[in-house]
Enzyme design. Structure first.
Site, PDB file in Angstrom:
ATOM      1  N   TYR A  66       0.828  -1.220   0.000  1.00  0.00           N
ATOM      2  CA  TYR A  66       0.000   0.000   0.000  1.00  0.00           C
ATOM      3  C   TYR A  66       0.863   1.271   0.000  1.00  0.00           C
ATOM      4  CZ  TYR A  66      -3.980  -3.025   0.220  1.00  0.00           C
ATOM      5  OH  TYR A  66      -4.901  -3.989  -0.108  1.00  0.00           O
ATOM      6  N   GLN A 101     -15.532   2.352  -5.690  1.00  0.00           N
ATOM      7  CA  GLN A 101     -14.804   1.215  -5.104  1.00  0.00           C
ATOM      8  C   GLN A 101     -13.317   1.535  -5.063  1.00  0.00           C
ATOM      9  OE1 GLN A 101     -16.531  -2.639  -7.003  1.00  0.00           O
ATOM     10  NE2 GLN A 101     -17.104  -0.942  -8.324  1.00  0.00           N
ATOM     11  N   ASN A 102     -12.950   2.681  -5.631  1.00  0.00           N
ATOM     12  CA  ASN A 102     -11.532   3.033  -5.717  1.00  0.00           C
ATOM     13  C   ASN A 102     -11.042   3.624  -4.409  1.00  0.00           C
ATOM     14  OD1 ASN A 102     -11.835   2.219  -8.310  1.00  0.00           O
ATOM     15  ND2 ASN A 102     -11.897   4.280  -9.179  1.00  0.00           N
ATOM     16  N   HIS A 119     -14.540   0.961  -0.389  1.00  0.00           N
ATOM     17  CA  HIS A 119     -13.442   0.046  -0.050  1.00  0.00           C
ATOM     18  C   HIS A 119     -12.280   0.739   0.657  1.00  0.00           C
ATOM     19  CE1 HIS A 119     -14.974  -2.822  -3.421  1.00  0.00           C
ATOM     20  NE2 HIS A 119     -15.728  -2.819  -2.351  1.00  0.00           N
ATOM     21  N   THR A 191     -16.160  -0.682 -13.908  1.00  0.00           N
ATOM     22  CA  THR A 191     -16.100  -1.754 -12.903  1.00  0.00           C
ATOM     23  C   THR A 191     -16.574  -3.052 -13.541  1.00  0.00           C
ATOM     24  OG1 THR A 191     -16.989  -2.622 -10.826  1.00  0.00           O
ATOM     25  CG2 THR A 191     -18.312  -0.931 -11.917  1.00  0.00           C
ATOM     26  N   SER A 192     -15.878  -4.144 -13.192  1.00  0.00           N
ATOM     27  CA  SER A 192     -16.269  -5.455 -13.743  1.00  0.00           C
ATOM     28  C   SER A 192     -17.522  -5.988 -13.042  1.00  0.00           C
ATOM     29  CB  SER A 192     -15.111  -6.447 -13.579  1.00  0.00           C
ATOM     30  OG  SER A 192     -14.772  -6.558 -12.206  1.00  0.00           O
TER      31      SER A 192
HETATM   32  N1  APR Z   1     -12.390   3.188 -19.032  1.00  0.00           N
HETATM   33  C1  APR Z   1     -13.434   2.590 -18.414  1.00  0.00           C
HETATM   34  N2  APR Z   1     -13.373   1.320 -17.973  1.00  0.00           N
HETATM   35  C2  APR Z   1     -12.231   0.635 -18.158  1.00  0.00           C
HETATM   36  C3  APR Z   1     -11.101   1.210 -18.778  1.00  0.00           C
HETATM   37  C4  APR Z   1     -11.219   2.558 -19.235  1.00  0.00           C
HETATM   38  N3  APR Z   1     -10.219   3.179 -19.854  1.00  0.00           N
HETATM   39  N4  APR Z   1     -10.125   0.292 -18.798  1.00  0.00           N
HETATM   40  C5  APR Z   1     -10.609  -0.813 -18.220  1.00  0.00           C
HETATM   41  N5  APR Z   1     -11.883  -0.615 -17.829  1.00  0.00           N
HETATM   42  C6  APR Z   1     -12.810  -1.530 -17.180  1.00  0.00           C
HETATM   43  C7  APR Z   1     -12.550  -3.005 -17.415  1.00  0.00           C
HETATM   44  O1  APR Z   1     -13.103  -3.422 -18.665  1.00  0.00           O
HETATM   45  C8  APR Z   1     -13.284  -3.631 -16.226  1.00  0.00           C
HETATM   46  O2  APR Z   1     -14.649  -3.851 -16.512  1.00  0.00           O
HETATM   47  O3  APR Z   1     -12.697  -1.373 -15.779  1.00  0.00           O
HETATM   48  C9  APR Z   1     -13.144  -2.564 -15.135  1.00  0.00           C
HETATM   49  C10 APR Z   1     -12.152  -2.878 -14.039  1.00  0.00           C
HETATM   50  O4  APR Z   1     -12.577  -4.000 -13.320  1.00  0.00           O
HETATM   51  P1  APR Z   1     -11.764  -4.533 -12.043  1.00  0.00           P
HETATM   52  O5  APR Z   1     -10.301  -4.543 -12.332  1.00  0.00           O
HETATM   53  O6  APR Z   1     -12.409  -5.800 -11.620  1.00  0.00           O
HETATM   54  O7  APR Z   1     -11.982  -3.366 -10.953  1.00  0.00           O
HETATM   55  P2  APR Z   1     -13.225  -3.102 -10.014  1.00  0.00           P
HETATM   56  O8  APR Z   1     -14.505  -3.541 -10.620  1.00  0.00           O
HETATM   57  O9  APR Z   1     -13.113  -1.693  -9.559  1.00  0.00           O
HETATM   58  O10 APR Z   1     -12.883  -4.063  -8.794  1.00  0.00           O
HETATM   59  C11 APR Z   1     -13.729  -4.028  -7.685  1.00  0.00           C
HETATM   60  O11 APR Z   1     -12.310  -5.508  -6.512  1.00  0.00           O
HETATM   61  O12 APR Z   1     -10.193  -6.201  -6.138  1.00  0.00           O
HETATM   62  C12 APR Z   1     -11.230  -5.503  -5.594  1.00  0.00           C
HETATM   63  O13 APR Z   1     -11.236  -3.893  -3.914  1.00  0.00           O
HETATM   64  C13 APR Z   1     -10.916  -4.072  -5.275  1.00  0.00           C
HETATM   65  O14 APR Z   1     -12.338  -2.121  -5.483  1.00  0.00           O
HETATM   66  C14 APR Z   1     -11.850  -3.285  -6.137  1.00  0.00           C
HETATM   67  C15 APR Z   1     -12.952  -4.270  -6.428  1.00  0.00           C
END
Ligand code: APR
Length: 252
Positions: A66, A101-102, A119, A191-192
């Site tokens: 971190y 979630q960021n 988070h 977000t995924s």
């Molecule tokens: N613009 C918009 N979206 C994008 C871009 C971009 N330039 N690049 C990638 N993405 C999308 C990807 O396609 C994906 O759907 O961002 C998403 C990222 O997904 P994750 O990496 O799974 O992140 P997130 O959904 O924020 O994860 C949720 O999981 O690991 C934990 O605590 C962590 O807060 C996090 C949580």
């Protein structure tokens, strides 16, 4: 709700906007996402750096991880998508909330004033013994970004990152649900939707609300609820959405 603004010639539709953001919105600033190619979890096993068990096994490694993220955060800036969300909030007269979630502070640095960090926050630290004790949570000053083993929280325990790890409670989810349940417009960006309870927020959004989703990749929407999918990166997607909302005279 429709409100008439005497200073404007045309009637503006004032709606409550709630935005759910994930790592994708910060990717364009240079923060790595978690999943997918180049995702953080490919290089740092999630169970080592983002679980209470991993922290108990090797607190020094977790603290260093971190510290490194905090260092990266100093070198990056909010991007167009963060800035447009802040602009949207101003246009709505503040009737907007970002649920993120960021753990970075890019929404705040862009000017968003109502941000819920589900988070946790990278620039905050807390007690290892009692992480949600408000008396132990504090914001680091710029000179203190390097947390060390032996640094103490107010209760005398090792200082740990103020991050919600997997398996830990998400104290702000109730507040986020409350916001989602009052949304007229719900916007999902980058977000995924793989992690709960954040991914479940959509189920609380009223049936009549419009839902937009900005992501360059296909995203499986859990509730199967109809969404208007803008398949673009965050900044380009936000430009398109701003045009759509302006055309509908929403918060213009
Ligand atoms: N613009 C918009 N979206 C994008 C871009 C971009 N330039 N690049 C990638 N993405 C999308 C990807 O396609 C994906 O759907 O961002 C998403 C990222 O997904 P994750 O990496 O799974 O992140 P997130 O959904 O924020 O994860 C949720 O999981 O690991 C934990 O605590 C962590 O807060 C996090 C949580």
């Amino acid at each position: 709700m429709r409100k008439y603004h005497p200073k404007q010639e045309e009637e503006t539709v004032m709606k409550k906007i709630v935005v759910l953001t994930g790592a994708g919105i910060s990717a364009e600033s240079g923060m790595a996402t978690f999943r997918g190619a180049g995702g953080l979890w490919n290089n740092y096993p999630v169970e080592q750096v983002a679980t209470p068990e991993g922290y108990r096994r090797n607190p020094g490694l977790v603290i260093r991880f971190y510290n490194e993220l905090r260092r990266q955060l100093q070198d990056i800036q909010p991007n167009g998508a963060h800035l447009m969300l802040a602009e949207l909030e101003r246009r709505c007269g503040g009737n907007m909330t970002v649920v993120t979630q960021n753990v970075d502070d890019l929404h705040e640095r862009a000017g968003s004033r109502h941000v819920i960090h589900l988070h946790g926050e990278l620039l905050k630290v807390t007690s290892s013994r009692d992480p949600n004790n408000p008396a132990c949570i504090r914001t680091l000053k710029p000179g203190e970004y390097e947390v060390k083993m032996g640094d103490r929280a107010a209760d005398g325990s090792q200082l740990r990152p103020f991050i919600v790890w997997f398996g830990e409670p998400v104290p702000l989810i109730e507040q986020a649900i409350e916001e989602a349940s009052r949304a007229d417009i719900f916007i999902i960006i980058g977000t995924s939707l793989a992690v709960y309870p954040a991914a479940g927020l959509l189920q609380y959004v009223p049936a009549g609300a419009e839902v937009y989703l900005i992501d360059p990749e296909e995203v499986a929407v859990p509730s199967g609820r109809p969404v208007r999918f803008i398949r673009k990166g965050a900044t380009e997607g936000m430009k398109e959405l701003m045009n759509l909302l302006t055309a509908q005279k929403i918060c213009s």
